[in-house]
Write a protein that holds these residues in place. Structure first.
Motif, short mmCIF file in Angstrom:
data_model
loop_
_atom_site.label_atom_id
_atom_site.label_comp_id
_atom_site.label_asym_id
_atom_site.label_seq_id
_atom_site.Cartn_x
_atom_site.Cartn_y
_atom_site.Cartn_z
N HIS A 42 -7.53 0.76 -2.82
CA HIS A 42 -8.82 0.35 -2.24
C HIS A 42 -9.99 1.19 -2.76
O HIS A 42 -11.04 1.24 -2.14
CB HIS A 42 -8.75 0.44 -0.70
CG HIS A 42 -7.86 -0.61 -0.10
ND1 HIS A 42 -6.50 -0.42 0.07
CD2 HIS A 42 -8.12 -1.86 0.36
CE1 HIS A 42 -5.97 -1.50 0.61
NE2 HIS A 42 -6.93 -2.39 0.79
N ASN A 43 -9.77 1.85 -3.92
CA ASN A 43 -10.83 2.59 -4.60
C ASN A 43 -11.45 3.67 -3.73
O ASN A 43 -12.64 3.97 -3.82
CB ASN A 43 -11.93 1.63 -5.10
CG ASN A 43 -12.85 2.29 -6.12
OD1 ASN A 43 -12.41 3.12 -6.92
ND2 ASN A 43 -14.12 1.93 -6.09
N GLN A 44 -10.64 4.32 -2.88
CA GLN A 44 -11.14 5.42 -2.06
C GLN A 44 -10.90 6.77 -2.72
O GLN A 44 -11.45 7.78 -2.29
CB GLN A 44 -10.49 5.37 -0.68
CG GLN A 44 -10.89 4.15 0.14
CD GLN A 44 -10.13 4.07 1.45
OE1 GLN A 44 -9.01 3.58 1.53
NE2 GLN A 44 -10.76 4.56 2.51
N VAL A 45 -10.05 6.80 -3.75
CA VAL A 45 -9.87 7.98 -4.58
C VAL A 45 -9.81 7.53 -6.04
O VAL A 45 -9.47 6.38 -6.34
CB VAL A 45 -8.58 8.76 -4.22
CG1 VAL A 45 -8.66 9.36 -2.83
CG2 VAL A 45 -7.34 7.88 -4.35
N ASP A 46 -10.14 8.45 -6.95
CA ASP A 46 -10.12 8.14 -8.38
C ASP A 46 -8.74 8.40 -8.98
O ASP A 46 -8.28 7.64 -9.83
CB ASP A 46 -11.16 8.99 -9.11
CG ASP A 46 -12.56 8.79 -8.56
OD1 ASP A 46 -12.97 7.62 -8.42
OD2 ASP A 46 -13.24 9.78 -8.24
N LEU A 47 -8.11 9.49 -8.55
CA LEU A 47 -6.78 9.86 -9.03
C LEU A 47 -5.87 10.14 -7.84
O LEU A 47 -6.34 10.60 -6.80
CB LEU A 47 -6.84 11.12 -9.89
CG LEU A 47 -7.54 11.06 -11.24
CD1 LEU A 47 -7.65 12.46 -11.84
CD2 LEU A 47 -6.79 10.14 -12.20
N VAL A 48 -4.59 9.87 -8.01
CA VAL A 48 -3.58 10.25 -7.02
C VAL A 48 -2.58 11.18 -7.70
O VAL A 48 -2.09 10.89 -8.80
CB VAL A 48 -2.86 9.01 -6.46
CG1 VAL A 48 -1.58 9.40 -5.76
CG2 VAL A 48 -3.76 8.26 -5.50
N TYR A 49 -2.33 12.31 -7.04
CA TYR A 49 -1.41 13.33 -7.56
C TYR A 49 -0.32 13.52 -6.50
O TYR A 49 -0.57 14.03 -5.42
CB TYR A 49 -2.19 14.62 -7.78
CG TYR A 49 -1.45 15.77 -8.44
CD1 TYR A 49 -0.18 15.64 -8.98
CD2 TYR A 49 -2.05 17.03 -8.51
CE1 TYR A 49 0.47 16.69 -9.57
CE2 TYR A 49 -1.41 18.11 -9.10
CZ TYR A 49 -0.15 17.94 -9.63
OH TYR A 49 0.50 19.00 -10.22
N LEU A 50 0.89 13.08 -6.83
CA LEU A 50 1.96 13.12 -5.83
C LEU A 50 3.27 13.59 -6.45
O LEU A 50 3.37 13.80 -7.66
CB LEU A 50 2.12 11.75 -5.18
CG LEU A 50 2.29 10.52 -6.09
CD1 LEU A 50 3.72 10.40 -6.60
CD2 LEU A 50 1.90 9.25 -5.35
N MET A 51 4.26 13.72 -5.61
CA MET A 51 5.58 14.13 -6.03
C MET A 51 6.61 13.25 -5.33
O MET A 51 6.65 13.17 -4.11
CB MET A 51 5.82 15.60 -5.69
CG MET A 51 7.13 16.14 -6.22
SD MET A 51 7.23 17.94 -6.03
CE MET A 51 7.18 18.04 -4.24
N ASP A 52 7.41 12.54 -6.13
CA ASP A 52 8.36 11.59 -5.56
C ASP A 52 9.36 11.22 -6.65
O ASP A 52 9.31 11.73 -7.78
CB ASP A 52 7.61 10.35 -5.06
CG ASP A 52 8.41 9.54 -4.03
OD1 ASP A 52 9.62 9.80 -3.87
OD2 ASP A 52 7.84 8.65 -3.40
N GLN A 53 10.26 10.28 -6.33
CA GLN A 53 11.04 9.66 -7.36
C GLN A 53 10.08 8.94 -8.31
O GLN A 53 8.93 8.69 -7.97
CB GLN A 53 12.04 8.67 -6.75
CG GLN A 53 12.97 9.27 -5.71
CD GLN A 53 13.82 10.41 -6.26
OE1 GLN A 53 14.31 10.33 -7.38
NE2 GLN A 53 13.99 11.48 -5.48
#
Length: 295
Positions: A137-148
């Motif tokens: 929904h364009n609320q952040v520019d980048l997503v930085y996560l940790m998962d499979q």
């Protein structure tokens, strides 16, 4: 073709709404409608299907979106090529999971600010599902996560790096003296874990269930730094990403407990939405993250 019209088109495509695009860009809805109409007239095609509460791209609109993003990226690169690193400005919005925010990201943030002091950072921490929703929904520019390893046609993955998740205890914990331990040995001890929606906590519970074991922590909290501090005090064992305890491991304050029947590896991953053009600020952050996690 006006760059302003292209930005309006891309924003409306991201938000699937002319009214939301107007709010995001500071225009009236009528101005948005006129700009899109002018662009459609110039291209001699319909870019959007109009519905009462939203809009969606036509097949031609989907095709044009790829080119519009390329044009805007090229414009942004050309403008910033005329500037030095330190002249990069603007705001960058990043969504990340709490364990990354409280452990590795301060180092990334420090390095980024040294190189790009003119860029303001806005950080959102949330569960992985929430972060992906923010990106969609364009609320952040980048997503930085940790998962499979995650894949989706709507996202572009720009970085992927493996990370071990470890059981850790204070150096004098009784299990640290044993040559061989099992997952059952660890789960029978006092545990402090992240909340259940953390990806690695969920993976641990799934494997334990398959082995007929139960995960019953006496404390659950989303603050990784708090968990590390409690383990250092000898209160319990925890299950954490290696990067969040690397300093304590090197100092010998904490020790790794390695059950012979269980090992978990997840992946640090950075995404942005395919409908979003890759700005110079985003590129700079991606390069900074990569520099830190690979060194």
């Amino acid at each position: 073709m006006d760059f302003k019209h292209l930005k309006t088109f891309v924003t409306a495509a991201q938000l699937e709404s002319f009214s939301k695009a107007a709010q995001a860009l500071g225009y009236t809805q009528a101005a948005i409608t006129i700009q899109i109409q002018q662009l459609e007239e110039e291209l001699q095609t319909h870019l959007f299907e109009r519905f009462p509460r939203h809009v969606s791209l036509t097949a031609q609109g989907e095709l044009f979106l790829l080119h519009a993003n390329e044009i805007l990226q090229a414009k942004d690169a050309a403008c910033n090529a005329m500037k030095t690193q330190t002249q990069l400005t603007g705001t960058l919005r990043i969504g990340m999971i709490e364990s990354i925010c409280s452990s590795i990201f301060p180092v990334i943030c420090k390095l980024f600010h040294e190189h790009y002091p003119g860029v303001s950072l806005r950080i959102e921490t949330a569960s992985i599902d929430q972060l992906l929703d923010y990106m969609n929904h364009n609320q952040v520019d980048l997503v930085y996560l940790m998962d499979q390893q995650l894949q989706d046609g709507a996202w572009i993955k720009v970085l992927e790096y493996p990370s071990d998740v470890l059981f850790v205890a204070r150096y004098d914990h009784p299990l640290c003296q044993k040559k061989t331990i099992t997952l059952a040995d660890i789960l029978s001890e006092k545990l402090m874990l992240t909340e259940q929606d953390a990806s690695y906590r969920y993976a641990l519970q799934q494997q334990a269930a398959r082995m007929g074991l139960t995960v019953k922590p006496f404390l659950e909290i989303g603050n990784t730094a708090f968990l590390v501090d409690m383990v250092k005090q000898g209160l319990a064992i925890s299950f954490l990403p290696r990067f969040s305890v690397e300093e304590e491991l090197q100092k010998g304050v904490l020790k790794i407990l390695t059950p012979h029947d269980y090992h978990l590896q997840v992946w640090q991953q950075v995404f942005y939405h395919r409908n979003k053009w890759l700005t110079s600020q985003m590129q700079a952050m991606i390069q900074t993250i990569e520099e830190v996690i690979k060194n």
